[in-house]
Structures are given as C-alpha cells and as structure tokens.
Design a protein around this motif. Structure first.
Motif, PDB file in Angstrom:
ATOM      1  N   VAL A  47      20.310   9.077 -39.064  1.00 49.32           N
ATOM      2  CA  VAL A  47      20.466   8.941 -40.502  1.00 49.32           C
ATOM      3  C   VAL A  47      19.152   8.486 -41.145  1.00 49.32           C
ATOM      4  O   VAL A  47      18.638   9.131 -42.049  1.00 49.32           O
ATOM      5  N   ALA A  48      18.617   7.370 -40.674  1.00 51.35           N
ATOM      6  CA  ALA A  48      17.390   6.836 -41.270  1.00 51.35           C
ATOM      7  C   ALA A  48      16.724   5.881 -40.297  1.00 51.35           C
ATOM      8  O   ALA A  48      17.385   5.304 -39.429  1.00 51.35           O
ATOM      9  N   ALA A  49      15.427   5.731 -40.441  1.00 50.37           N
ATOM     10  CA  ALA A  49      14.678   4.803 -39.604  1.00 50.37           C
ATOM     11  C   ALA A  49      13.551   4.182 -40.410  1.00 50.37           C
ATOM     12  O   ALA A  49      13.067   4.778 -41.379  1.00 50.37           O
ATOM     13  N   ILE A  50      13.163   3.001 -39.987  1.00 50.30           N
ATOM     14  CA  ILE A  50      12.069   2.301 -40.661  1.00 50.30           C
ATOM     15  C   ILE A  50      11.134   1.721 -39.607  1.00 50.30           C
ATOM     16  O   ILE A  50      11.585   1.164 -38.595  1.00 50.30           O
ATOM     17  N   GLY A  51       9.843   1.904 -39.830  1.00 51.13           N
ATOM     18  CA  GLY A  51       8.866   1.438 -38.868  1.00 51.13           C
ATOM     19  C   GLY A  51       8.721  -0.072 -38.846  1.00 51.13           C
ATOM     20  O   GLY A  51       9.277  -0.783 -39.678  1.00 51.13           O
ATOM     21  N   LYS A  52       7.950  -0.534 -37.892  1.00 47.05           N
ATOM     22  CA  LYS A  52       7.816  -1.968 -37.672  1.00 47.05           C
ATOM     23  C   LYS A  52       7.275  -2.704 -38.892  1.00 47.05           C
ATOM     24  O   LYS A  52       7.690  -3.824 -39.190  1.00 47.05           O
ATOM     25  N   SER A  53       6.368  -2.063 -39.600  1.00 44.82           N
ATOM     26  CA  SER A  53       5.772  -2.714 -40.763  1.00 44.82           C
ATOM     27  C   SER A  53       6.612  -2.553 -42.014  1.00 44.82           C
ATOM     28  O   SER A  53       6.352  -3.204 -43.024  1.00 44.82           O
ATOM     29  N   GLY A  54       7.595  -1.687 -41.943  1.00 40.70           N
ATOM     30  CA  GLY A  54       8.422  -1.430 -43.115  1.00 40.70           C
ATOM     31  C   GLY A  54       7.846  -0.394 -44.058  1.00 40.70           C
ATOM     32  O   GLY A  54       8.438  -0.097 -45.089  1.00 40.70           O
ATOM     33  N   ILE A  55       6.687   0.149 -43.711  1.00 38.13           N
ATOM     34  CA  ILE A  55       6.032   1.109 -44.600  1.00 38.13           C
ATOM     35  C   ILE A  55       6.549   2.529 -44.354  1.00 38.13           C
ATOM     36  O   ILE A  55       6.887   3.252 -45.290  1.00 38.13           O
ATOM     37  N   VAL A  56       6.599   2.930 -43.101  1.00 40.01           N
ATOM     38  CA  VAL A  56       7.030   4.285 -42.771  1.00 40.01           C
ATOM     39  C   VAL A  56       8.556   4.330 -42.686  1.00 40.01           C
ATOM     40  O   VAL A  56       9.180   3.496 -42.017  1.00 40.01           O
ATOM     41  N   ARG A  57       9.122   5.301 -43.369  1.00 44.01           N
ATOM     42  CA  ARG A  57      10.574   5.486 -43.346  1.00 44.01           C
ATOM     43  C   ARG A  57      10.858   6.963 -43.131  1.00 44.01           C
ATOM     44  O   ARG A  57      10.147   7.819 -43.644  1.00 44.01           O
ATOM     45  N   ARG A  58      11.887   7.250 -42.417  1.00 47.84           N
ATOM     46  CA  ARG A  58      12.310   8.615 -42.168  1.00 47.84           C
ATOM     47  C   ARG A  58      13.795   8.738 -42.486  1.00 47.84           C
ATOM     48  O   ARG A  58      14.571   7.817 -42.232  1.00 47.84           O
ATOM     49  N   TYR A  59      14.160   9.898 -43.009  1.00 52.16           N
ATOM     50  CA  TYR A  59      15.548  10.146 -43.368  1.00 52.16           C
ATOM     51  C   TYR A  59      15.986  11.517 -42.869  1.00 52.16           C
ATOM     52  O   TYR A  59      15.198  12.458 -42.837  1.00 52.16           O
ATOM     53  N   TYR A  94      26.018   3.199 -36.913  1.00 53.74           N
ATOM     54  CA  TYR A  94      25.449   2.288 -35.934  1.00 53.74           C
ATOM     55  C   TYR A  94      24.007   1.947 -36.295  1.00 53.74           C
ATOM     56  O   TYR A  94      23.270   2.805 -36.775  1.00 53.74           O
ATOM     57  N   CYS A  95      23.622   0.721 -36.040  1.00 50.08           N
ATOM     58  CA  CYS A  95      22.199   0.405 -36.132  1.00 50.08           C
ATOM     59  C   CYS A  95      21.642   0.270 -34.721  1.00 50.08           C
ATOM     60  O   CYS A  95      22.385  -0.026 -33.766  1.00 50.08           O
ATOM     61  N   ALA A  96      20.365   0.533 -34.596  1.00 49.41           N
ATOM     62  CA  ALA A  96      19.726   0.521 -33.300  1.00 49.41           C
ATOM     63  C   ALA A  96      18.275   0.082 -33.444  1.00 49.41           C
ATOM     64  O   ALA A  96      17.713   0.132 -34.538  1.00 49.41           O
ATOM     65  N   ALA A  97      17.698  -0.318 -32.332  1.00 53.34           N
ATOM     66  CA  ALA A  97      16.316  -0.801 -32.344  1.00 53.34           C
ATOM     67  C   ALA A  97      15.562  -0.276 -31.139  1.00 53.34           C
ATOM     68  O   ALA A  97      16.153   0.008 -30.096  1.00 53.34           O
ATOM     69  N   ARG A  98      14.265  -0.131 -31.310  1.00 58.86           N
ATOM     70  CA  ARG A  98      13.427   0.210 -30.165  1.00 58.86           C
ATOM     71  C   ARG A  98      12.071  -0.435 -30.348  1.00 58.86           C
ATOM     72  O   ARG A  98      11.637  -0.709 -31.457  1.00 58.86           O
ATOM     73  N   THR A  99      11.392  -0.649 -29.231  1.00 60.84           N
ATOM     74  CA  THR A  99      10.078  -1.273 -29.284  1.00 60.84           C
ATOM     75  C   THR A  99       8.979  -0.261 -29.580  1.00 60.84           C
ATOM     76  O   THR A  99       7.898  -0.635 -30.038  1.00 60.84           O
ATOM     77  N   ARG A 100       9.240   1.016 -29.325  1.00 57.87           N
ATOM     78  CA  ARG A 100       8.227   2.030 -29.631  1.00 57.87           C
ATOM     79  C   ARG A 100       8.081   2.189 -31.146  1.00 57.87           C
ATOM     80  O   ARG A 100       9.011   1.917 -31.901  1.00 57.87           O
ATOM     81  N   SER A 101       6.931   2.674 -31.534  1.00 54.40           N
ATOM     82  CA  SER A 101       6.697   2.921 -32.953  1.00 54.40           C
ATOM     83  C   SER A 101       7.632   4.016 -33.455  1.00 54.40           C
ATOM     84  O   SER A 101       8.239   4.732 -32.669  1.00 54.40           O
ATOM     85  N   ILE A 102       7.732   4.150 -34.750  1.00 50.32           N
ATOM     86  CA  ILE A 102       8.731   5.030 -35.338  1.00 50.32           C
ATOM     87  C   ILE A 102       8.580   6.476 -34.874  1.00 50.32           C
ATOM     88  O   ILE A 102       9.556   7.100 -34.495  1.00 50.32           O
ATOM     89  N   GLY A 103       7.371   7.023 -34.853  1.00 49.28           N
ATOM     90  CA  GLY A 103       7.158   8.371 -34.343  1.00 49.28           C
ATOM     91  C   GLY A 103       8.210   9.345 -34.823  1.00 49.28           C
ATOM     92  O   GLY A 103       8.568   9.390 -35.989  1.00 49.28           O
ATOM     93  N   THR A 104       8.697  10.158 -33.871  1.00 46.06           N
ATOM     94  CA  THR A 104       9.762  11.093 -34.180  1.00 46.06           C
ATOM     95  C   THR A 104      11.073  10.555 -33.611  1.00 46.06           C
ATOM     96  O   THR A 104      11.094   9.898 -32.578  1.00 46.06           O
ATOM     97  N   MET A 105      12.139  10.820 -34.297  1.00 44.60           N
ATOM     98  CA  MET A 105      13.451  10.342 -33.863  1.00 44.60           C
ATOM     99  C   MET A 105      14.138  11.455 -33.095  1.00 44.60           C
ATOM    100  O   MET A 105      15.011  12.144 -33.600  1.00 44.60           O
ATOM    101  N   THR A 106      13.715  11.647 -31.863  1.00 43.68           N
ATOM    102  CA  THR A 106      14.263  12.703 -31.021  1.00 43.68           C
ATOM    103  C   THR A 106      14.521  12.160 -29.625  1.00 43.68           C
ATOM    104  O   THR A 106      14.177  11.026 -29.305  1.00 43.68           O
ATOM    105  N   GLY A 107      15.101  12.988 -28.795  1.00 43.58           N
ATOM    106  CA  GLY A 107      15.319  12.586 -27.419  1.00 43.58           C
ATOM    107  C   GLY A 107      16.650  11.927 -27.208  1.00 43.58           C
ATOM    108  O   GLY A 107      17.405  11.681 -28.154  1.00 43.58           O
ATOM    109  N   GLY A 108      16.956  11.665 -25.945  1.00 40.07           N
ATOM    110  CA  GLY A 108      18.212  11.027 -25.620  1.00 40.07           C
ATOM    111  C   GLY A 108      18.356   9.699 -26.320  1.00 40.07           C
ATOM    112  O   GLY A 108      17.458   8.871 -26.244  1.00 40.07           O
ATOM    113  N   ASP A 109      19.487   9.518 -26.997  1.00 38.14           N
ATOM    114  CA  ASP A 109      19.719   8.290 -27.762  1.00 38.14           C
ATOM    115  C   ASP A 109      18.585   8.035 -28.747  1.00 38.14           C
ATOM    116  O   ASP A 109      18.333   6.885 -29.128  1.00 38.14           O
TER     117      ASP A 109
END
Length: 125
Positions: A47-59, A94-109
């Motif tokens: 649905v949406a993601a936000i990077g660690k700094s809060g600057i980059v957002r993807r929808y 659902y909300c989720a978190a990862r330690t990697r940078s926002i990058g692309t939201m692809t791949g398993g889970d």
C-alpha cells in the motif's frame, strides 16, 4: 521489533480513516516502514512505504493521491491517512518494518523483516 496496528473500522465510501502503527523500538529511524493489505483469497499487497528519514515515500497506484504515510520517530509511530475510501479498499491492513533502505518494495514479503497483526478496514458502498 513488535508492531501494533490500530484505527481500522467500518466506514462508508468516501469517508476517511487514519491507521496507526506503534513500534516497540527505541529508534524508529533505523527502519523503513510500510503498510500492506490483504483480502481473503488474495495475496498481501503493498500500500505505502516511508523511508528511514521520512523523506522518501512510495505508494501503490491504487491509493496514489488518496493515501499519505507519515512517521513520528519521537512517538515510534507510523500512520496511514486514507481519504476517499472505496469498497475495494476493504482489507486487513498490516504494518511492517525492515532495516534495509526503502528501495523497491518487491520480493517475498516485500523484503520486510517484521510484521504486526492487522487491523480490519471495511468500506461499505
């Protein structure tokens, strides 16, 4: 990392809803955060993601222009504001978190490391 989503409910088409995710972390800025949703019989979708700094957002295209993701590192929360809700937005969110940078939201889970329990959003027509 424990994540707890809240704010779901039953709304009418055209209404707005704000989902919130509380994270049990000391430093939320260490994580890329995202919102995902799933309906019965379908795979979970981004649905949406936000990077660690809060600057980059993807929808996702399906919510572009209707959704805004934001984060408050001081409160360790990530919110998803959804406007002009449609019946097709009905899902468990659902909300989720990862330690990697926002990058692309692809791949398993979608490459997310931690998942919280979902919150149901139902939009009636």
């Amino acid at each position: 990392v424990q994540l707890q989503a809240s704010g779901g409910g039953l709304v009418q088409a055209g209404d707005s809803l704000r989902l919130s995710c509380a994270a049990s972390v000391r430093t939320l800025s260490m994580y890329t955060m995202g919102w995902f949703r799933q309906t019965p019989g379908k795979e979970r979708e981004f649905v949406a993601a936000i990077g660690k700094s809060g600057i980059v957002r993807r929808y996702a295209d399906s919510v572009q222009g209707r959704a805004t993701i934001s984060r408050d590192s001081g409160k360790s929360t990530v919110d998803l504001q959804m406007n002009s809700l449609k019946p097709e937005d009905t899902a468990v969110y659902y909300c989720a978190a990862r330690t990697r940078s926002i990058g692309t939201m692809t791949g398993g889970d979608y490459g997310m490391d931690y998942w919280g329990k979902g919150t149901q959003v139902t939009v009636s027509s």
